[in-house]
Write an enzyme that holds these catalytic residues in place. Structure first.
Site, PDB file in Angstrom:
ATOM      1  N   GLU A 307       8.716  29.931 -48.719  1.00 36.23           N
ATOM      2  CA  GLU A 307      10.176  29.799 -48.624  1.00 36.23           C
ATOM      3  C   GLU A 307      10.831  31.073 -49.147  1.00 36.23           C
ATOM      4  OE1 GLU A 307      12.159  26.403 -50.395  1.00 36.23           O
ATOM      5  OE2 GLU A 307      10.488  25.087 -49.858  1.00 36.23           O
ATOM      6  N   TRP A 345      13.215  30.057 -45.231  1.00 35.85           N
ATOM      7  CA  TRP A 345      13.904  28.790 -45.442  1.00 35.85           C
ATOM      8  C   TRP A 345      15.316  28.969 -44.955  1.00 35.85           C
ATOM      9  CZ3 TRP A 345      12.379  23.962 -46.783  1.00 35.85           C
ATOM     10  CH2 TRP A 345      13.419  23.018 -46.899  1.00 35.85           C
ATOM     11  N   GLU A 352      20.933  19.922 -48.259  1.00 33.05           N
ATOM     12  CA  GLU A 352      20.496  20.693 -49.420  1.00 33.05           C
ATOM     13  C   GLU A 352      20.603  19.835 -50.695  1.00 33.05           C
ATOM     14  OE1 GLU A 352      18.678  23.144 -50.041  1.00 33.05           O
ATOM     15  OE2 GLU A 352      19.181  23.429 -52.127  1.00 33.05           O
TER      16      GLU A 352
HETATM   17  C1  FCB Z   1      13.834  25.091 -52.635  1.00 30.65           C
HETATM   18  C2  FCB Z   1      13.395  23.746 -52.078  1.00 30.65           C
HETATM   19  C3  FCB Z   1      13.868  23.527 -50.657  1.00 30.65           C
HETATM   20  C4  FCB Z   1      15.306  23.985 -50.450  1.00 30.65           C
HETATM   21  C5  FCB Z   1      15.497  25.394 -50.972  1.00 30.65           C
HETATM   22  C6  FCB Z   1      16.885  25.943 -50.773  1.00 30.65           C
HETATM   23  O1  FCB Z   1      13.743  25.085 -54.017  1.00 30.65           O
HETATM   24  O2  FCB Z   1      11.983  23.677 -52.061  1.00 30.65           O
HETATM   25  O3  FCB Z   1      13.696  22.172 -50.353  1.00 30.65           O
HETATM   26  O4  FCB Z   1      16.173  23.100 -51.016  1.00 30.65           O
HETATM   27  O5  FCB Z   1      15.158  25.430 -52.335  1.00 30.65           O
END
Ligand code: FCB
Length: 393
Positions: A307, A345, A352
């Protein structure tokens, strides 16, 4: 400055990430749904082919998504065949498109029965999780390229048990060691269970690592406080599980500057200069990913960025954000970090967590009124990089 042409390794994977509760919809019942219902979300559960087509159109060759434990095991001892068949269909749909799959077994939501048993505080949590893991891995493993047991154990522990923000919304620092210990046990047990089923499986955890640095590098006190912060925030879980990871999954969002203030113990995060921030006011600090990756070289494991992204409704900062992070990832690779993939991500705007539908993290814009989608301009820029494996900077 002359243009730089940065080439990524030949088999580098390019893609994006989502998680079940944040995108699936279908009013699933779990420990989040009463207080923080995601309702229809992006309707991804039913409409996954459309989203996979978008990923394909954007030249992505890996997709990270998570399974919903609440759908698969709605009651203790009861597994839902329809739900597991559904995930098989999703995995087949990825295969048809030549997109590799990275499947997170647990991304932050619990079936109600498990949360009623105390969730991550239950000393038998690892056993319950193993039963669930065994079921899903036996059913799906032939179609899965990478498994991730859990998402961001340390962030979840702090938001759910220390800061009281996520279910079960507890404010009790003393619960943290128990929960962290359960995460370690649970991961190790699941890791072994997956390998018992397929000894060649590739198994990891998505860990949220920040770049934590002393507020003032000249002060010895400040440096040691930052070291303590980094140990708990970034190293502890990794150190305890490093022999049970086939690759490191890294979620990178944050840069923390640490010091002690008269009102803080053991440390305080000092607000950054905030030269550039996202719509959620999160500082944008691409260089931090270079430091994070450099610190991981000692583990000698392949690394995937699972991510990295920002809330940017107007899509004014995303292209630069992606390119700058990739530039630093490339620099880390040159410097010996074995990074093998990048998953942004997110593929689409989504729920969110406590911030609901406001923040827009998607490469693709989601219109929640009519459920239509629109590829953002930054996504097309990212798609060029995904296609060529080259970043022109
Ligand atoms: C991370 C999470 C994901 C999303 C992003 C913005 O910490 O794993 O689910 O919410 O942040």
């Amino acid at each position: 400055m002359p243009k730089q042409i940065l080439k990524f390794p030949k088999d580098f994977l390019w893609g994006s990430s989502v998680s079940s509760y944040q995108v699936e919809g279908g009013n699933v019942i779990c420990d989040w749904s009463e207080k923080f219902p995601a309702k229809t979300a992006c309707n991804y559960y039913l409409n996954y082919e459309h989203f996979f087509d978008l990923a394909k159109e954007l030249n992505q060759n890996v997709h990270r998504f998570s399974l919903s434990w609440a759908r698969i095991q709605p009651a203790e001892g009861k597994f839902d065949r329809k739900a597991i068949e559904h995930y098989r269909k999703m995995l087949l749909a990825l295969k048809e498109r030549d997109i590799k799959s990275m499947v997170t077994i647990w991304h932050w939501t619990l079936p109600l029965w498990m949360s009623e048993k105390g969730g991550w505080e239950n000393s038998k949590f690892a056993d319950y999780f193993q039963q669930y893991t065994k079921f899903v891995v036996e059913e799906l493993d032939d179609l899965v390229d990478f498994w991730m047991t859990t998402n961001e154990p340390m962030i979840y522990t702090s938001l759910s048990y220390i800061l009281g923000k996520f279910p079960p919304q507890k404010n009790n620092l003393f619960l943290a060691p128990k929960v962290i210990n359960n995460f370690v046990k649970t991961h190790k047990k699941a890791y072994e269970c997956i390998h018992d089923i397929n000894k060649n499986a590739k198994v990891g955890v998505a860990q949220n690592l920040s770049f934590g640095e002393p507020f003032n590098n000249k002060s010895i006190l400040n440096r040691s406080v930052a070291k303590t912060f980094n140990f708990f925030r970034n190293s502890l879980f990794l150190e305890l599980t490093k022999n049970h990871q086939d690759f490191l999954g890294i979620n990178y969002y944050f840069h923390d500057r640490i010091k002690i203030t008269p009102f803080s113990f053991p440390f305080a995060k000092i607000k950054n200069d905030d030269k550039e921030v996202s719509d959620l006011n999160w500082e944008i600090y691409p260089k931090g990913i270079y430091h994070v990756l450099n610190n991981l070289k000692k583990y000698n494991l392949p690394i995937y960025i699972t991510e990295n992204g920002l809330a940017d409704e107007k899509d004014q900062k995303r292209e630069k954000f992606i390119k700058q992070h990739l530039r630093y990832i490339h620099k880390a690779i040159k410097n010996g970090a074995d990074v093998r993939g990048y998953m942004h991500w997110s593929l689409i705007d989504n729920f969110e967590w406590r911030d609901g539908y406001g923040p827009r993290f998607g490469l693709v814009e989601m219109n929640y009124k009519d459920m239509s989608t629109k590829i953002r301009p930054s996504a097309l820029e990212y798609a060029k990089i995904c296609k060529t494996g080259v970043l022109e900077n």
